[in-house]
Design a protein around this motif. Structure first.
Motif, mmCIF file in Angstrom:
data_model
loop_
_atom_site.group_PDB
_atom_site.id
_atom_site.type_symbol
_atom_site.label_atom_id
_atom_site.label_comp_id
_atom_site.label_asym_id
_atom_site.label_seq_id
_atom_site.Cartn_x
_atom_site.Cartn_y
_atom_site.Cartn_z
ATOM 1 N N UNK A 48 12.909 30.402 15.528
ATOM 2 C CA UNK A 48 11.817 29.668 14.881
ATOM 3 C C UNK A 48 10.518 29.872 15.660
ATOM 4 N N UNK A 49 10.616 29.798 17.001
ATOM 5 C CA UNK A 49 9.415 29.944 17.829
ATOM 6 C C UNK A 49 8.944 31.393 17.843
ATOM 7 N N UNK A 50 9.901 32.328 17.942
ATOM 8 C CA UNK A 50 9.515 33.747 18.001
ATOM 9 C C UNK A 50 8.829 34.157 16.707
ATOM 10 N N UNK A 51 9.419 33.759 15.566
ATOM 11 C CA UNK A 51 8.819 34.125 14.278
ATOM 12 C C UNK A 51 7.438 33.494 14.127
ATOM 13 N N UNK A 52 7.365 32.192 14.428
ATOM 14 C CA UNK A 52 6.090 31.487 14.284
ATOM 15 C C UNK A 52 5.027 32.069 15.200
ATOM 16 N N UNK A 53 5.409 32.362 16.449
ATOM 17 C CA UNK A 53 4.436 32.879 17.408
ATOM 18 C C UNK A 53 3.966 34.280 17.018
ATOM 19 N N UNK A 54 4.911 35.106 16.587
ATOM 20 C CA UNK A 54 4.539 36.448 16.143
ATOM 21 C C UNK A 54 3.546 36.392 14.997
ATOM 22 N N UNK A 197 17.879 29.028 7.140
ATOM 23 C CA UNK A 197 17.011 29.055 8.306
ATOM 24 C C UNK A 197 15.867 30.044 8.142
ATOM 25 N N UNK A 198 16.178 31.263 7.658
ATOM 26 C CA UNK A 198 15.108 32.265 7.565
ATOM 27 C C UNK A 198 14.084 31.880 6.495
ATOM 28 N N UNK A 199 14.544 31.142 5.476
ATOM 29 C CA UNK A 199 13.592 30.698 4.449
ATOM 30 C C UNK A 199 12.612 29.693 5.054
ATOM 31 N N UNK A 200 13.156 28.778 5.885
ATOM 32 C CA UNK A 200 12.280 27.796 6.530
ATOM 33 C C UNK A 200 11.271 28.515 7.426
ATOM 34 N N UNK A 201 11.733 29.563 8.128
ATOM 35 C CA UNK A 201 10.809 30.323 8.981
ATOM 36 C C UNK A 201 9.694 30.943 8.145
ATOM 37 N N UNK A 202 10.047 31.465 6.976
ATOM 38 C CA UNK A 202 9.015 32.063 6.107
ATOM 39 C C UNK A 202 8.052 30.997 5.623
ATOM 40 N N UNK A 203 8.587 29.794 5.359
ATOM 41 C CA UNK A 203 7.702 28.708 4.907
ATOM 42 C C UNK A 203 6.721 28.347 6.018
ATOM 43 N N UNK A 204 7.204 28.326 7.269
ATOM 44 C CA UNK A 204 6.298 28.058 8.402
ATOM 45 C C UNK A 204 5.176 29.089 8.415
ATOM 46 N N UNK A 205 5.542 30.366 8.275
ATOM 47 C CA UNK A 205 4.534 31.432 8.313
ATOM 48 C C UNK A 205 3.550 31.278 7.164
ATOM 49 N N UNK A 206 4.062 30.941 5.962
ATOM 50 C CA UNK A 206 3.150 30.787 4.834
ATOM 51 C C UNK A 206 2.157 29.656 5.091
ATOM 52 N N UNK A 207 2.661 28.554 5.677
ATOM 53 C CA UNK A 207 1.776 27.434 5.997
ATOM 54 C C UNK A 207 0.668 27.864 6.944
ATOM 55 N N UNK A 208 1.055 28.589 8.003
ATOM 56 C CA UNK A 208 0.051 29.060 8.962
ATOM 57 C C UNK A 208 -0.994 29.902 8.241
ATOM 58 N N UNK A 209 -0.515 30.818 7.370
ATOM 59 C CA UNK A 209 -1.410 31.730 6.657
ATOM 60 C C UNK A 209 -2.403 30.947 5.805
#
Lengths: 231, 132
Positions: A48-54, A197-209
């Motif tokens: 979660x942290x690696x994906x979000x940070x990247x 889990x990977x869907x939630x990670x994508x949702x985090x990235x979309x939110x950041x975007x």
């Protein structure tokens, strides 16, 4: 703990009690190192942290690209070649509506993330759809602006200023378009696959975007539209 | 698959993330952010035609309000904090801001100088001097 229940852990409660406003400089003695924050002392970070940070690093580089377009706009602002200047093409009421739509969509996007964290699929999807509709309103207004300008003969090839104007506003519009496509796929993925889990990670990235796009828009409406109307 | 081990308390946080909280906390956070952002946006749109502000200061006011609003978005929407779990995110952000500052300020500075030197038409006498 299952995916559907949402319990506040003891650690989170401790944090809230010791540091209610999350200022961060309380809760651990000065001499003691903070375990596992920023130093990699506690082993590899979670996915979660690696994906979000990247994605955070990507976003920052994207903002650097935007800043290059902003710099070009700032430099070319006066080079109107006898054509219309910023004052002649800016229509503040439309900009205000665009700003409102994008700010609200950023807010509803945040609400969808709150629903995601509560593992509530219905509300996540509802707020996704609202976010998408507000994004469409923004894009529609921008398209209408570009078309009405083009109808008056105000096109990118008219002057260096107009090239820079259409480039920086258009680049943001392009990002919003891509974001809307992404949002559409997120709605479909969440519907079919659920809160994997990977869907939630994508949702985090979309939110950041989406939030980052709103921050860029703050710079855009301030520098291009409001300052353009003042000058 | 539990959510807790992915959150990993007491360690770093993903950007935009917060330690596990109740949904009410998130919603309250976003509402505060929306409130601040709306007030700042309204203020900067108002500042454009404001008689209350001394004319040359209006652009400064708009820029200050924009920077303030970006800060509000970072804190309340992207959840950037000064906490130790956010060190990496803040450092990356700081580096990004440095590059942005160098790019914009540097371009404006250099091109401003070039403009100053190239735009002034040279007086004829000076041109004749150069030909000698």
């Amino acid at each position: 703990m299952s995916d559907t229940t949402y319990t506040t852990s003891r650690e989170a409660l401790r944090r809230r009690q010791q540091d209610p406003h999350r200022v961060g400089h309380t809760g651990h003695p000065k001499n003691e190192p903070v375990p596992g924050t920023g130093q990699g002392a506690s082993g590899p970070a979670t996915k979660r942290i690696i994906v979000g940070y990247g994605f955070w690093v990507f976003l920052l580089s994207d903002i650097v690209i935007f800043s290059a377009f902003f710099a070009a706009y700032a430099v070319l602002q006066g080079q109107t070649a006898g054509g219309p200047g910023a004052r002649d093409i800016v229509e503040l009421p439309r900009t205000a509506w665009e700003t409102g739509a994008l700010l609200l969509s950023s807010f509803t996007c945040g609400l969808s993330f709150a629903a995601t964290n509560a593992r509530n699929k219905l509300w996540t999807q509802v707020f996704f759809v609202v976010t998408g509709l507000l994004g469409l309103v923004f894009l529609g207004l921008e398209l209408q602006e570009f078309l009405s300008l083009a109808a008056r003969g105000v096109t990118p090839q008219r002057s260096a200023f107009l090239s820079a104007f259409f480039a920086v506003v258009g680049l943001h519009g392009l990002h919003v378009t891509v974001g809307l496509l992404w949002l559409g796929t997120m709605v479909a993925q969440l519907q079919v696959k659920g809160f994997r889990r990977e869907i939630v990670h994508r949702i985090i990235c979309f939110n950041l975007f989406w939030h980052a796009l709103d921050i860029v828009w703050v710079g855009l409406f301030s520098v291009v539209y409001l300052l353009g109307a003042v000058r | 698959m539990s959510q807790a081990d992915d959150y990993d308390h007491g360690r770093d946080l993903a950007p935009g993330d917060e330690p596990e909280e109740s949904a009410g906390h998130w919603v309250r956070n976003y509402l505060i952010g929306l409130g601040f952002a709306s007030v700042l946006t309204a203020a900067s749109f108002w500042a454009v035609g404001a008689q209350l502000i001394w004319g040359p200061a209006i652009p400064v006011a708009i820029i200050v309000l924009a920077i303030a609003q970006m800060g509000v978005h970072l804190v309340f929407f992207l959840h950037v904090t000064t906490g130790p779990d956010n060190t990496n995110n803040v450092l990356a952000l700081a580096f990004g801001l440095l590059v942005v500052f160098l790019l914009i300020a540097g371009s404006v500075w250099i091109m401003g100088h070039l403009n100053q030197r190239m735009m002034q038409p040279m007086p004829m006498s000076q041109m004749l001097d150069m030909q000698r």
